[in-house]
Design a protein around this motif. Structure first.
Motif, PDB file in Angstrom:
ATOM      1  N   VAL A   5       0.850  -1.189   0.000  1.00  0.00           N
ATOM      2  CA  VAL A   5       0.000   0.000   0.000  1.00  0.00           C
ATOM      3  C   VAL A   5       0.886   1.240   0.000  1.00  0.00           C
ATOM      4  O   VAL A   5       1.891   1.290   0.709  1.00  0.00           O
ATOM      5  CB  VAL A   5      -0.920   0.015   1.246  1.00  0.00           C
ATOM      6  N   CYS A   6       0.510   2.232  -0.776  1.00  0.00           N
ATOM      7  CA  CYS A   6       1.259   3.493  -0.853  1.00  0.00           C
ATOM      8  C   CYS A   6       1.376   4.116   0.543  1.00  0.00           C
ATOM      9  O   CYS A   6       0.408   4.144   1.306  1.00  0.00           O
ATOM     10  CB  CYS A   6       0.521   4.437  -1.799  1.00  0.00           C
ATOM     11  N   LEU A  10      -1.343   5.297   4.479  1.00  0.00           N
ATOM     12  CA  LEU A  10      -1.218   4.772   5.839  1.00  0.00           C
ATOM     13  C   LEU A  10      -1.670   5.807   6.851  1.00  0.00           C
ATOM     14  O   LEU A  10      -1.598   7.017   6.615  1.00  0.00           O
ATOM     15  CB  LEU A  10       0.236   4.366   6.111  1.00  0.00           C
ATOM     16  N   TRP A  11      -2.123   5.360   8.001  1.00  0.00           N
ATOM     17  CA  TRP A  11      -2.523   6.255   9.077  1.00  0.00           C
ATOM     18  C   TRP A  11      -1.333   6.408  10.017  1.00  0.00           C
ATOM     19  O   TRP A  11      -0.916   5.451  10.662  1.00  0.00           O
ATOM     20  CB  TRP A  11      -3.722   5.684   9.832  1.00  0.00           C
ATOM     21  N   ARG A  12      -0.755   7.622  10.020  1.00  0.00           N
ATOM     22  CA  ARG A  12       0.420   7.912  10.847  1.00  0.00           C
ATOM     23  C   ARG A  12       1.533   6.888  10.621  1.00  0.00           C
ATOM     24  O   ARG A  12       2.191   6.439  11.547  1.00  0.00           O
ATOM     25  CB  ARG A  12       0.049   7.988  12.311  1.00  0.00           C
ATOM     26  N   GLY A  13       1.668   6.464   9.356  1.00  0.00           N
ATOM     27  CA  GLY A  13       2.713   5.529   8.996  1.00  0.00           C
ATOM     28  C   GLY A  13       2.419   4.080   9.342  1.00  0.00           C
ATOM     29  O   GLY A  13       3.280   3.222   9.222  1.00  0.00           O
ATOM     30  N   ARG A  14       1.203   3.803   9.769  1.00  0.00           N
ATOM     31  CA  ARG A  14       0.844   2.436  10.165  1.00  0.00           C
ATOM     32  C   ARG A  14      -0.275   1.880   9.297  1.00  0.00           C
ATOM     33  O   ARG A  14      -1.170   2.596   8.881  1.00  0.00           O
ATOM     34  CB  ARG A  14       0.381   2.407  11.626  1.00  0.00           C
ATOM     35  N   ARG A  15      -0.225   0.583   9.085  1.00  0.00           N
ATOM     36  CA  ARG A  15      -1.287  -0.122   8.373  1.00  0.00           C
ATOM     37  C   ARG A  15      -2.405  -0.417   9.364  1.00  0.00           C
ATOM     38  O   ARG A  15      -2.155  -0.955  10.440  1.00  0.00           O
ATOM     39  CB  ARG A  15      -0.730  -1.419   7.800  1.00  0.00           C
ATOM     40  N   LEU A  53     -19.432 -15.361   9.887  1.00  0.00           N
ATOM     41  CA  LEU A  53     -18.202 -14.986   9.206  1.00  0.00           C
ATOM     42  C   LEU A  53     -17.556 -13.812   9.911  1.00  0.00           C
ATOM     43  O   LEU A  53     -18.251 -12.892  10.357  1.00  0.00           O
ATOM     44  CB  LEU A  53     -18.483 -14.547   7.763  1.00  0.00           C
ATOM     45  N   VAL A  54     -16.232 -13.825  10.006  1.00  0.00           N
ATOM     46  CA  VAL A  54     -15.457 -12.682  10.469  1.00  0.00           C
ATOM     47  C   VAL A  54     -14.385 -12.430   9.419  1.00  0.00           C
ATOM     48  O   VAL A  54     -13.706 -13.369   8.980  1.00  0.00           O
ATOM     49  CB  VAL A  54     -14.812 -12.937  11.850  1.00  0.00           C
ATOM     50  N   VAL A  55     -14.253 -11.177   8.988  1.00  0.00           N
ATOM     51  CA  VAL A  55     -13.265 -10.824   7.971  1.00  0.00           C
ATOM     52  C   VAL A  55     -12.313  -9.762   8.497  1.00  0.00           C
ATOM     53  O   VAL A  55     -12.672  -8.965   9.367  1.00  0.00           O
ATOM     54  CB  VAL A  55     -13.935 -10.318   6.666  1.00  0.00           C
ATOM     55  N   LEU A  56     -11.095  -9.775   7.968  1.00  0.00           N
ATOM     56  CA  LEU A  56     -10.115  -8.730   8.233  1.00  0.00           C
ATOM     57  C   LEU A  56      -9.911  -7.965   6.937  1.00  0.00           C
ATOM     58  O   LEU A  56      -9.651  -8.563   5.890  1.00  0.00           O
ATOM     59  CB  LEU A  56      -8.787  -9.323   8.708  1.00  0.00           C
ATOM     60  N   LEU A  57     -10.058  -6.627   7.007  1.00  0.00           N
ATOM     61  CA  LEU A  57      -9.956  -5.766   5.834  1.00  0.00           C
ATOM     62  C   LEU A  57      -8.861  -4.729   6.034  1.00  0.00           C
ATOM     63  O   LEU A  57      -8.684  -4.208   7.140  1.00  0.00           O
ATOM     64  CB  LEU A  57     -11.277  -5.022   5.600  1.00  0.00           C
ATOM     65  N   CYS A  58      -8.149  -4.388   4.962  1.00  0.00           N
ATOM     66  CA  CYS A  58      -7.171  -3.311   4.986  1.00  0.00           C
ATOM     67  C   CYS A  58      -7.921  -1.989   4.837  1.00  0.00           C
ATOM     68  O   CYS A  58      -8.666  -1.806   3.871  1.00  0.00           O
ATOM     69  CB  CYS A  58      -6.167  -3.500   3.847  1.00  0.00           C
ATOM     70  N   LEU A  59      -7.744  -1.069   5.784  1.00  0.00           N
ATOM     71  CA  LEU A  59      -8.450   0.219   5.727  1.00  0.00           C
ATOM     72  C   LEU A  59      -8.003   1.034   4.521  1.00  0.00           C
ATOM     73  O   LEU A  59      -8.817   1.669   3.862  1.00  0.00           O
ATOM     74  CB  LEU A  59      -8.212   1.013   7.014  1.00  0.00           C
ATOM     75  N   ALA A  60      -6.729   1.005   4.193  1.00  0.00           N
ATOM     76  CA  ALA A  60      -6.207   1.829   3.111  1.00  0.00           C
ATOM     77  C   ALA A  60      -6.700   1.390   1.746  1.00  0.00           C
ATOM     78  O   ALA A  60      -7.084   2.216   0.920  1.00  0.00           O
ATOM     79  CB  ALA A  60      -4.675   1.824   3.143  1.00  0.00           C
ATOM     80  N   SER A  61      -6.696   0.095   1.484  1.00  0.00           N
ATOM     81  CA  SER A  61      -7.034  -0.381   0.140  1.00  0.00           C
ATOM     82  C   SER A  61      -8.391  -1.059   0.048  1.00  0.00           C
ATOM     83  O   SER A  61      -8.912  -1.256  -1.049  1.00  0.00           O
ATOM     84  CB  SER A  61      -5.968  -1.371  -0.328  1.00  0.00           C
TER      85      SER A  61
END
Length: 86
Positions: A5-6, A10-15, A53-61
């Motif tokens: 991810v670009c 990122l949020w404050r440099g964090r994923r 179901l439980v999913v994990l999602l990337c906030l940025a992408s």
């Protein structure tokens, strides 16, 4: 780039990873009933098996990172337990 991810995303440099849970109906077959029993609130033979179901999602992408599925009742049927498996 961090984790594909670009850096500007990122949020404050964090994923940041989001967790979300839901339920879905399954086909009303004997095989589905064995793995995903009907909720206790439904009368036997009337209704459909329910899968949690439980999913994990990337906030940025918005990418789907992981998923865990299980029965909606009984020990280990809650979202927190499934989140530990994801």
């Amino acid at each position: 780039m961090a984790g594909g991810v670009c850096d500007a995303w990122l949020w404050r440099g964090r994923r940041v990873v989001l967790a979300d849970g839901t339920t879905t109906s399954r086909h009303d077959t004997e095989a589905s009933q064995a793995v995903y029993p009907q909720p206790a609130s439904q009368r036997e033979g009337l209704g459909f098996p329910v899968m949690r179901l439980v999913v994990l999602l990337c906030l940025a992408s918005g990418a789907l990172l992981d998923v865990a599925a299980g029965a909606c009742q009984g020990k280990g049927g809650d979202e927190q337990t499934l989140l530990r498996r994801a």
